[in-house]
Design an enzyme around this catalytic site. Structure first.
Site, PDB file in Angstrom:
ATOM      1  N   SER A 254      42.968 -31.128  13.811  1.00 28.32           N
ATOM      2  CA  SER A 254      42.810 -31.015  12.341  1.00 28.32           C
ATOM      3  C   SER A 254      43.709 -29.612  12.103  1.00 28.32           C
ATOM      4  CB  SER A 254      41.382 -30.266  11.999  1.00 28.32           C
ATOM      5  OG  SER A 254      41.443 -29.686  10.599  1.00 28.32           O
TER       6      SER A 254
ATOM      7  N   TYR B 129      33.190 -25.587  13.026  1.00 33.51           N
ATOM      8  CA  TYR B 129      33.722 -26.788  13.323  1.00 33.51           C
ATOM      9  C   TYR B 129      35.190 -26.793  13.452  1.00 33.51           C
ATOM     10  CZ  TYR B 129      36.656 -30.829  11.395  1.00 33.51           C
ATOM     11  OH  TYR B 129      37.634 -31.486  11.200  1.00 33.51           O
TER      12      TYR B 129
ATOM     13  N   LYS C 110      37.515 -27.863  17.276  1.00 34.86           N
ATOM     14  CA  LYS C 110      38.802 -28.660  17.215  1.00 34.86           C
ATOM     15  C   LYS C 110      39.812 -27.585  18.234  1.00 34.86           C
ATOM     16  CE  LYS C 110      37.711 -32.134  14.795  1.00 34.86           C
ATOM     17  NZ  LYS C 110      37.568 -33.361  15.662  1.00 34.86           N
TER      18      LYS C 110
HETATM   19  N1  UFG Z   1      38.323 -27.945  -3.972  1.00 39.43           N
HETATM   20  C1  UFG Z   1      37.915 -27.479  -5.512  1.00 39.43           C
HETATM   21  N2  UFG Z   1      36.725 -28.062  -5.793  1.00 39.43           N
HETATM   22  C2  UFG Z   1      35.970 -28.798  -4.922  1.00 39.43           C
HETATM   23  C3  UFG Z   1      36.367 -29.159  -3.677  1.00 39.43           C
HETATM   24  C4  UFG Z   1      37.675 -28.592  -3.369  1.00 39.43           C
HETATM   25  O1  UFG Z   1      38.655 -26.970  -6.331  1.00 39.43           O
HETATM   26  O2  UFG Z   1      34.768 -28.995  -5.390  1.00 39.43           O
HETATM   27  C5  UFG Z   1      39.727 -27.225  -3.607  1.00 39.43           C
HETATM   28  C6  UFG Z   1      39.627 -26.319  -2.404  1.00 39.43           C
HETATM   29  O3  UFG Z   1      39.397 -25.049  -2.858  1.00 39.43           O
HETATM   30  C7  UFG Z   1      40.997 -26.526  -1.844  1.00 39.43           C
HETATM   31  C8  UFG Z   1      41.190 -28.162  -2.046  1.00 39.43           C
HETATM   32  O4  UFG Z   1      40.141 -28.419  -3.213  1.00 39.43           O
HETATM   33  O5  UFG Z   1      41.839 -25.787  -2.422  1.00 39.43           O
HETATM   34  C9  UFG Z   1      40.902 -29.030  -1.034  1.00 39.43           C
HETATM   35  O6  UFG Z   1      39.615 -28.884  -0.504  1.00 39.43           O
HETATM   36  P1  UFG Z   1      38.788 -29.578   0.515  1.00 39.43           P
HETATM   37  O7  UFG Z   1      37.543 -29.171   0.554  1.00 39.43           O
HETATM   38  O8  UFG Z   1      39.106 -30.980  -0.032  1.00 39.43           O
HETATM   39  O9  UFG Z   1      39.510 -29.644   1.714  1.00 39.43           O
HETATM   40  P2  UFG Z   1      39.762 -28.314   2.709  1.00 39.43           P
HETATM   41  O10 UFG Z   1      41.369 -28.090   2.690  1.00 39.43           O
HETATM   42  O11 UFG Z   1      39.049 -27.123   2.427  1.00 39.43           O
HETATM   43  O12 UFG Z   1      39.245 -28.820   4.044  1.00 39.43           O
HETATM   44  C10 UFG Z   1      40.274 -29.261   4.930  1.00 39.43           C
HETATM   45  C11 UFG Z   1      39.480 -30.441   5.714  1.00 39.43           C
HETATM   46  C12 UFG Z   1      38.640 -29.867   6.747  1.00 39.43           C
HETATM   47  C13 UFG Z   1      39.090 -28.764   7.487  1.00 39.43           C
HETATM   48  C14 UFG Z   1      39.425 -27.790   6.510  1.00 39.43           C
HETATM   49  C15 UFG Z   1      39.832 -26.349   7.257  1.00 39.43           C
HETATM   50  O13 UFG Z   1      38.907 -31.676   5.054  1.00 39.43           O
HETATM   51  O14 UFG Z   1      38.379 -30.884   7.682  1.00 39.43           O
HETATM   52  O15 UFG Z   1      40.438 -28.130   5.612  1.00 39.43           O
HETATM   53  O16 UFG Z   1      40.490 -25.539   6.004  1.00 39.43           O
HETATM   54  F1  UFG Z   1      38.282 -27.875   8.445  1.00 39.43           F
END
Ligand code: UFG
Length: 332
Positions: A125, A150, A154
């Site tokens: 990841s 998590y 990785k």
């Molecule tokens: N976000 C929102 N509202 C929500 C969910 C997310 O605004 O309800 C925003 C987050 O703040 C972020 C973006 O949408 O800016 C993406 O968020 P996600 O939760 O979809 O994804 P992430 O980038 O946080 O997560 C990803 C991978 C994980 C990994 C993680 C580590 O999905 O497997 O990055 O940073 F571990």
């Protein structure tokens, strides 16, 4: 090629099994159904018109996994998706994550060594980069400080693979660092199905669009990004699946690390408005507090995968929004 896929009924695993079968590989799946459903098997068989052999085994059970290698005899390569993946849960239950993700991987590698199967593709990841000085993450950067157990699993597995390769350079290892996998198969038969209330953006949008949840919270609009909301590199799961096929096809002796991303950052607001436009749906959303641990912006430098794997994303954000919604509608 005869390929063993662990976690082959999960979100990314199932799409990858379809793409592998399309290229006439023989695919053997090991999945304990912890976070997947057996009915996915029929669906991937329907999409691909091919049969898959499923072993409902847990990778913690070494004897059973040995039996798979014994019975299948000529497995040539392993793609390892299986593992716990919920960031928030891993913060609450770190031991569960460390023990499961690490032990299952070392079990698998030990058995592979025993049966002299030395081609390994690992689901890593972009989270292993942690925070870097620039938002464009390139494989030459050092792994950074991970922000969840998590993510640490990785990074630890990447390190284990480096040590393994150092000890025995007859291994062929490809570490694939995924950015944000989203979307679904265009057939509408397979897609992402998180348990409970989703934590990730795209699955949450689906629940709001289908009326199962009321309002999407956009976590922060005061980041130093063009519209103030978080920026990520969203990659269609079918493109991601094809990246695995290429990684196997182009595999050479050695340990290689590849980013699998589009190379383009998209903000939360852009994703929301694209979803609304493509599907002609109004999404209920509000601006909320930043989510602890979130970075403002990151996306892939995708040049290495293009050059060495002859792979790049082909699907657009519009495709992602359309296919994700199509799956949600079919499976609601
Ligand atoms: N976000 C929102 N509202 C929500 C969910 C997310 O605004 O309800 C925003 C987050 O703040 C972020 C973006 O949408 O800016 C993406 O968020 P996600 O939760 O979809 O994804 P992430 O980038 O946080 O997560 C990803 C991978 C994980 C990994 C993680 C580590 O999905 O497997 O990055 O940073 F571990």
């Amino acid at each position: 090629m005869k390929i063993l896929v662990t976690g082959g009924l999960g979100f990314i695993g199932s799409h990858t099994c379809v793409e592998l079968a399309k290229e006439d590989n023989e695919v053997i799946i090991v999945d304990n159904l912890y976070n997947s459903k057996e009915e996915v098997l029929e669906k991937i068989e329907k999409i691909s018109g091919k049969k898959f052999k499923l072993y409902k085994y847990d990778l913690k059970d070494k004897e059973k996994i040995k039996k798979v290698f014994e019975e299948e005899k000529n497995i040539e390569a392993v793609i390892h998706f299986a593992g716990y993946k919920a960031v928030g849960e891993s913060v609450k239950k770190p031991l569960m994550y460390y023990s499961n993700n690490i032990i299952t991987t070392t079990n698998l590698l030990e058995i592979m060594h025993e049966y002299n199967v030395k081609k390994f593709v690992f689901s890593s990841s972009a989270t292993v980069y942690g925070e870097q000085e620039t938002p464009k993450y390139v494989e030459t950067m050092k792994r950074g400080e991970t922000t969840s157990p998590y993510g640490t699993t990785k990074a630890m597995i990447e390190k284990i693979l480096e040590d393994l390769y150092f000890s025995d350079n007859s291994w062929n290892i490809s570490i694939l660092r995924y950015f944000n996998p989203v979307g679904a198969h265009e057939s509408g038969l397979i897609g992402e199905e998180p348990n409970g209330i989703p934590n990730n953006l795209m699955p949450y949008i689906m629940k709001v669009a289908s009326g199962k949840l009321e309002t999407l919270s956009i976590f922060g609009n005061d980041y130093p990004t063009p519209d103030g909301t978080g920026v990520r590199d969203y990659i269609h799961v079918v493109d991601l699946a094809k990246g695995h096929v290429q990684a196997l096809k182009k595999m050479k002796q050695g340990l290689k690390v590849y980013n699998l991303g589009s190379g383009k950052g998209v903000s939360v607001l852009e994703l929301v408005t694209t979803f609304e436009k493509v599907n002609n749906i109004k999404l209920n959303y509000k601006i909320a507090q930043r989510r602890p641990g979130d970075l403002p912006e990151y996306f892939a430098d995708s040049q290495k995968a293009l050059k060495e794997l002859d792979w790049k994303t082909e699907k657009t954000i519009e495709d992602i929004c359309r296919d994700a919604w199509n799956y949600e509608k079919n499976n609601a």
